[in-house]
Scaffold this motif. Structure first.
Motif, PDB file in Angstrom:
ATOM      1  N   CYS A 307       9.228 -16.714  25.874  1.00 20.11           N
ATOM      2  CA  CYS A 307       8.043 -17.104  25.085  1.00 20.11           C
ATOM      3  C   CYS A 307       8.425 -17.406  23.640  1.00 20.11           C
ATOM      4  N   ASP A 308       9.597 -18.005  23.435  1.00 21.20           N
ATOM      5  CA  ASP A 308      10.066 -18.427  22.105  1.00 21.20           C
ATOM      6  C   ASP A 308      10.208 -17.280  21.118  1.00 21.20           C
ATOM      7  N   GLY A 309      10.541 -16.109  21.618  1.00 17.43           N
ATOM      8  CA  GLY A 309      10.861 -15.000  20.733  1.00 17.43           C
ATOM      9  C   GLY A 309       9.703 -14.111  20.337  1.00 17.43           C
ATOM     10  N   SER A 310       8.508 -14.393  20.809  1.00 18.52           N
ATOM     11  CA  SER A 310       7.356 -13.543  20.478  1.00 18.52           C
ATOM     12  C   SER A 310       6.283 -13.668  21.553  1.00 18.52           C
ATOM     13  N   VAL A 311       5.675 -12.526  21.895  1.00 20.41           N
ATOM     14  CA  VAL A 311       4.555 -12.534  22.831  1.00 20.41           C
ATOM     15  C   VAL A 311       3.266 -12.109  22.141  1.00 20.41           C
ATOM     16  N   LYS A 312       3.293 -11.963  20.833  1.00 16.08           N
ATOM     17  CA  LYS A 312       2.116 -11.514  20.089  1.00 16.08           C
ATOM     18  C   LYS A 312       0.957 -12.480  20.308  1.00 16.08           C
ATOM     19  N   ASP A 313      -0.161 -11.934  20.770  1.00 10.78           N
ATOM     20  CA  ASP A 313      -1.404 -12.668  21.028  1.00 10.78           C
ATOM     21  C   ASP A 313      -1.274 -13.709  22.142  1.00 10.78           C
ATOM     22  N   LYS A 314      -0.212 -13.635  22.921  1.00 15.10           N
ATOM     23  CA  LYS A 314      -0.051 -14.562  24.048  1.00 15.10           C
ATOM     24  C   LYS A 314      -0.528 -13.900  25.334  1.00 15.10           C
ATOM     25  N   LYS A 315      -1.123 -14.675  26.198  1.00 16.67           N
ATOM     26  CA  LYS A 315      -1.608 -14.172  27.476  1.00 16.67           C
ATOM     27  C   LYS A 315      -0.472 -14.183  28.498  1.00 16.67           C
ATOM     28  N   ILE A 316      -0.093 -13.000  28.927  1.00 19.00           N
ATOM     29  CA  ILE A 316       0.987 -12.849  29.906  1.00 19.00           C
ATOM     30  C   ILE A 316       0.386 -12.387  31.222  1.00 19.00           C
ATOM     31  N   ALA A 317       0.593 -13.178  32.268  1.00 15.82           N
ATOM     32  CA  ALA A 317       0.071 -12.841  33.596  1.00 15.82           C
ATOM     33  C   ALA A 317       1.160 -12.174  34.427  1.00 15.82           C
ATOM     34  N   LEU A 318       0.892 -10.961  34.882  1.00 11.43           N
ATOM     35  CA  LEU A 318       1.836 -10.251  35.746  1.00 11.43           C
ATOM     36  C   LEU A 318       1.358 -10.336  37.182  1.00 11.43           C
ATOM     37  N   LEU A 319       2.193 -10.904  38.046  1.00 14.09           N
ATOM     38  CA  LEU A 319       1.884 -10.969  39.476  1.00 14.09           C
ATOM     39  C   LEU A 319       2.641  -9.847  40.171  1.00 14.09           C
ATOM     40  N   GLY A 320       1.927  -8.770  40.446  1.00 13.16           N
ATOM     41  CA  GLY A 320       2.522  -7.604  41.085  1.00 13.16           C
ATOM     42  C   GLY A 320       2.701  -6.449  40.127  1.00 13.16           C
ATOM     43  N   LEU A 321       2.439  -5.230  40.618  1.00 11.59           N
ATOM     44  CA  LEU A 321       2.617  -4.008  39.838  1.00 11.59           C
ATOM     45  C   LEU A 321       3.401  -2.947  40.602  1.00 11.59           C
ATOM     46  N   SER A 335       7.265  -2.280  36.689  1.00 13.23           N
ATOM     47  CA  SER A 335       6.118  -2.809  35.944  1.00 13.23           C
ATOM     48  C   SER A 335       5.679  -1.868  34.830  1.00 13.23           C
ATOM     49  N   ILE A 336       5.955  -0.573  34.956  1.00 14.04           N
ATOM     50  CA  ILE A 336       5.459   0.397  33.979  1.00 14.04           C
ATOM     51  C   ILE A 336       6.083   0.176  32.601  1.00 14.04           C
ATOM     52  N   PRO A 337       7.421   0.210  32.453  1.00 17.59           N
ATOM     53  CA  PRO A 337       7.983  -0.070  31.128  1.00 17.59           C
ATOM     54  C   PRO A 337       7.723  -1.497  30.670  1.00 17.59           C
ATOM     55  N   LEU A 338       7.597  -2.432  31.618  1.00 16.25           N
ATOM     56  CA  LEU A 338       7.326  -3.820  31.254  1.00 16.25           C
ATOM     57  C   LEU A 338       5.961  -3.939  30.586  1.00 16.25           C
ATOM     58  N   VAL A 339       4.936  -3.369  31.206  1.00 11.01           N
ATOM     59  CA  VAL A 339       3.591  -3.416  30.626  1.00 11.01           C
ATOM     60  C   VAL A 339       3.574  -2.704  29.277  1.00 11.01           C
ATOM     61  N   GLU A 340       4.151  -1.526  29.231  1.00  8.49           N
ATOM     62  CA  GLU A 340       4.165  -0.751  27.985  1.00  8.49           C
ATOM     63  C   GLU A 340       4.848  -1.523  26.860  1.00  8.49           C
ATOM     64  N   GLY A 341       5.975  -2.164  27.195  1.00  9.19           N
ATOM     65  CA  GLY A 341       6.715  -2.915  26.182  1.00  9.19           C
ATOM     66  C   GLY A 341       5.977  -4.141  25.693  1.00  9.19           C
ATOM     67  N   LEU A 342       5.361  -4.886  26.618  1.00 10.96           N
ATOM     68  CA  LEU A 342       4.646  -6.099  26.237  1.00 10.96           C
ATOM     69  C   LEU A 342       3.401  -5.776  25.413  1.00 10.96           C
ATOM     70  N   VAL A 343       2.688  -4.717  25.802  1.00 16.20           N
ATOM     71  CA  VAL A 343       1.516  -4.294  25.030  1.00 16.20           C
ATOM     72  C   VAL A 343       1.937  -3.888  23.621  1.00 16.20           C
ATOM     73  N   LYS A 344       3.043  -3.167  23.516  1.00 14.51           N
ATOM     74  CA  LYS A 344       3.552  -2.745  22.211  1.00 14.51           C
ATOM     75  C   LYS A 344       3.907  -3.939  21.333  1.00 14.51           C
ATOM     76  N   GLU A 345       4.353  -5.031  21.965  1.00 12.71           N
ATOM     77  CA  GLU A 345       4.717  -6.236  21.220  1.00 12.71           C
ATOM     78  C   GLU A 345       3.514  -7.131  20.914  1.00 12.71           C
ATOM     79  N   GLY A 346       2.326  -6.674  21.284  1.00 13.59           N
ATOM     80  CA  GLY A 346       1.118  -7.403  20.923  1.00 13.59           C
ATOM     81  C   GLY A 346       0.647  -8.421  21.939  1.00 13.59           C
ATOM     82  N   ALA A 347       1.209  -8.414  23.139  1.00 14.65           N
ATOM     83  CA  ALA A 347       0.791  -9.369  24.163  1.00 14.65           C
ATOM     84  C   ALA A 347      -0.563  -8.984  24.750  1.00 14.65           C
ATOM     85  N   ILE A 348      -1.279  -9.985  25.237  1.00 13.08           N
ATOM     86  CA  ILE A 348      -2.502  -9.771  26.015  1.00 13.08           C
ATOM     87  C   ILE A 348      -2.067  -9.806  27.480  1.00 13.08           C
TER      88      ILE A 348
END
Length: 441
Positions: A307-321, A335-348
Motif C-alpha cells: 500500500c505504498d508504505g502506509s495503510v493509514k485511513d486505507k480500507k483493508i479487506a481481509l478474506l479469512g480469519l 490473522s490475530i497479529p495481522l489485524v492488531e498490527g494494521l489497526v495500530k497503523e491506522g488502517a480501516i
C-alpha cells in the motif's frame, strides 16, 4: 464396547462420534452447560465438516448420548477417554495438565468396576506415570489400567483422519489394556489401517515429536519462500521438487503466513519444556517457534509495503480469519497479529470469514469491522488480503475484485490465485514465495 469420553470439545466430540460410527456405545461427559445444551438440542458447538451429521445419525441410532455427570457417564464403561484441554500456561509455556488430573480424580472417585483410562488429550511425557500415582493414592485397590492414545486429527479433515488413519498409536503397559484397545479399534484395523503398540511414554512423545516435525516443515518452507522472493525463484516449484522425494513428502510444504491452530503452537512450546526437563536442548524446535512468530509479524509489513508504505485511513479487506480453511478455530491464527498490527497503523480493517467470525469477535480488536458477505468486505477496499484458503475465495476472478474494490491491490498469503491472470487485468498482485506484479497507476 461401552465408552465414556470426558470432555466434549474438538477431540472428545470427534472421537466419540467416530467411535459410535464404528459400532461402539458412547457417552460424552461435558461439564460446560452452554456446550452441553447445544449437544442435547441436536447441534454441535464447533464447526467441523460432517461432524453434525455424524453426531445426529449416531444419536438417532442410540449409539451416542451426552451428560454432565461423571458417575453416570462412566458407570458401564469398559474404557474411559480423557479428552479435556491442555492449554499452554501463560506463565511458562508448559502444557497445563490440571484438567487431565482433575478428570482422573473424578473417575477414580466414582468408578465401581475395573476400567481402562485413556489419555486422548495431548499430554507431556510422564503424564501417564503421574496418573497411575494419583490412582494409587486415591484408591490403591482399584483395577485401572492407564493408556496413552494420542490423536492425530487435522482440523477440517478430522473424521476421515479418525476413520482412515495413517496410524493408531497406543501406549500400554499391560496385556489387559492392549487387548481392550485392540478390540476397540478392530473395525478400523480390519480395514487395513496400522496400529502401533508402544510404551506409554513413547506414545506421549510420538504426538509431540510428530507435530513439532510438521511445524518445522512449515517454518522451513516459509523461510525458503523469502529466498525465492528475492532471487526470482518460485516457491511452489521448489516445494513440488522437494515433495516428489518420498523421503521428504509434499505435505506441509505450502508457504504462507505461518502456522496456528490448537496443536502446533502449543505442542512446540511444550516439547521445548519437556526436553529441558530431561536436560536436553531441542534447538531446532526453538528456532521453529522463533521463525514462526517472526513470520506472522512480517505479514503486517507486506501489506504496508503493498500500500505504498502506509495503510493509514486505507480500507483493508481481509478474506479469512481462521488459521486454516475447514474450521472455525481462531487459536494462534496469523490473522490475530495481522489485524492488531494494521489497526495500530491506522488502517480501516474489514474482515469476512465463512465460519470464524463469531469466535473472532471475542479475540480481535474492537476496531475490526465484520462483513456479512464477500461483496461487503471488498466494497470500495483499497487492498484485499487473502488470509485463509477457503474454497469460496478460490473461485473469485480478477474481474470480481475490480468491480468491488476502489484499488487494484491483492496480497495473497495463500497463493490461491494465478499471478498471470491478475497481471493481465492490471492488478498489483503480491503472492508468497515469488516476485510480485506491480501495476501502480
Amino acid at each position: 464396547m461401552r465408552i465414556a469420553v470426558i470432555g466434549g470439545g474438538y477431540v472428545g466430540l470427534v472421537s466419540g462420534a467416530c467411535f459410535a460410527e464404528i459400532g461402539h456405545h458412547v457417552t460424552i461427559v461435558e461439564s460446560a452447560t452452554e456446550k452441553l445444551n447445544i449437544l442435547l438440542d441436536g447441534g454441535v458447538p464447533i464447526y467441523e465438516a460432517g461432524l453434525e451429521e455424524l453426531v445426529h445419525s449416531n444419536r438417532k441410532a442410540g449409539r451416542i448420548n451426552f451428560c454432565n455427570n461423571i458417575a453416570e457417564g462412566i458407570k458401564d464403561a469398559n474404557i474411559v477417554f480423557i479428552a479435556v484441554g491442555t492449554p499452554t500456561r501463560k506463565e511458562d509455556g508448559r502444557a497445563d495438565t490440571q484438567y487431565v488430573f482433575s478428570a482422573v480424580r473424578d473417575i477414580v472417585e466414582n468408578v465401581t468396576h475395573s476400567v481402562v483410562v485413556v489419555t486422548k488429550s495431548t499430554v507431556p511425557l510422564g503424564t501417564g506415570q503421574a496418573i497411575s500415582e494419583i490412582i494409587k493414592s486415591i484408591k490403591p485397590s482399584a483395577h485401572i489400567d492407564v493408556v496413552s492414545n494420542p490423536e492425530f486429527l487435522r482440523e477440517g479433515c478430522a473424521i476421515e483422519d479418525f476413520l482412515k488413519p495413517d496410524r493408531i498409536v497406543i501406549g500400554v503397559e499391560s496385556d489387559n489394556a492392549r487387548k481392550k484397545m485392540e478390540e476397540l479399534y478392530k473395525p478400523i484395523t480390519d480395514a487395513g489401517y496400522p496400529l502401533l503398540n508402544v510404551s506409554v511414554k513413547s506414545a506421549e512423545l510420538i504426538k509431540y515429536a510428530s507435530n513439532a516435525f510438521l511445524a518445522m516443515k512449515v517454518a522451513f518452507i516459509n523461510e525458503v519462500s523469502d529466498i525465492c522472493e528475492r532471487s526470482g525463484a518460485v516457491v511452489s516449484d521448489v516445494s513440488e521438487g522437494m515433495g516428489l522425494d518420498n523421503r521428504i513428502g509434499a505435505k506441509f510444504l505450502h508457504a504462507g503466513p505461518g502456522y496456528g491452530g490448537s496443536c502446533f503452537p502449543k505442542d512446540t512450546l511444550a516439547l521445548i519444556h519437556i526436553a529441558a526437563d530431561y536436560g536436553c536442548n531441542i534447538s531446532l524446535v526453538k528456532a521453529t517457534v522463533e521463525s514462526n512468530d517472526k513470520r506472522k509479524l512480517s505479514m503486517i509489513n507486506r501489506v504496508i509495503e503493498a500500500c505504498d508504505g502506509s495503510v493509514k485511513d486505507k480500507k483493508i479487506a481481509l478474506l479469512g480469519l481462521t488459521f486454516k480453511a475447514g474450521t472455525d478455530d481462531m487459536r494462534d491464527s496469523p490473522s490475530i497479529p495481522l489485524v492488531e498490527g494494521l489497526v495500530k497503523e491506522g488502517a480501516i480493517v474489514n474482515a469476512y470469514d465463512p465460519e470464524g467470525m463469531s469466535i473472532a469477535r471475542s479475540i480481535l480488536p474492537e476496531a475490526l469491522n465484520y462483513a456479512s458477505t464477500i461483496d461487503e468486505v471488498l466494497h470500495k477496499a483499497d487492498a484485499a488480503v487473502i488470509v485463509t484458503e477457503w474454497s469460496e475465495f478460490k473461485k473469485l476472478k480478477p474481474e470480481y475484485f475490480e468491480e468491488k474494490m476502489s484499488s487494484k491491490i491483492v496480497i495473497d498469503f495463500r497463493n490461491i490465485y494465478s499471478k498471470q491472470q491478475f497481471s493481465e487485468n492490471g492488478f498489483s498482485y503480491y503472492p508468497i514465495g515469488s516476485s510480485p506484479v506491480e501495476c501502480k497507476s
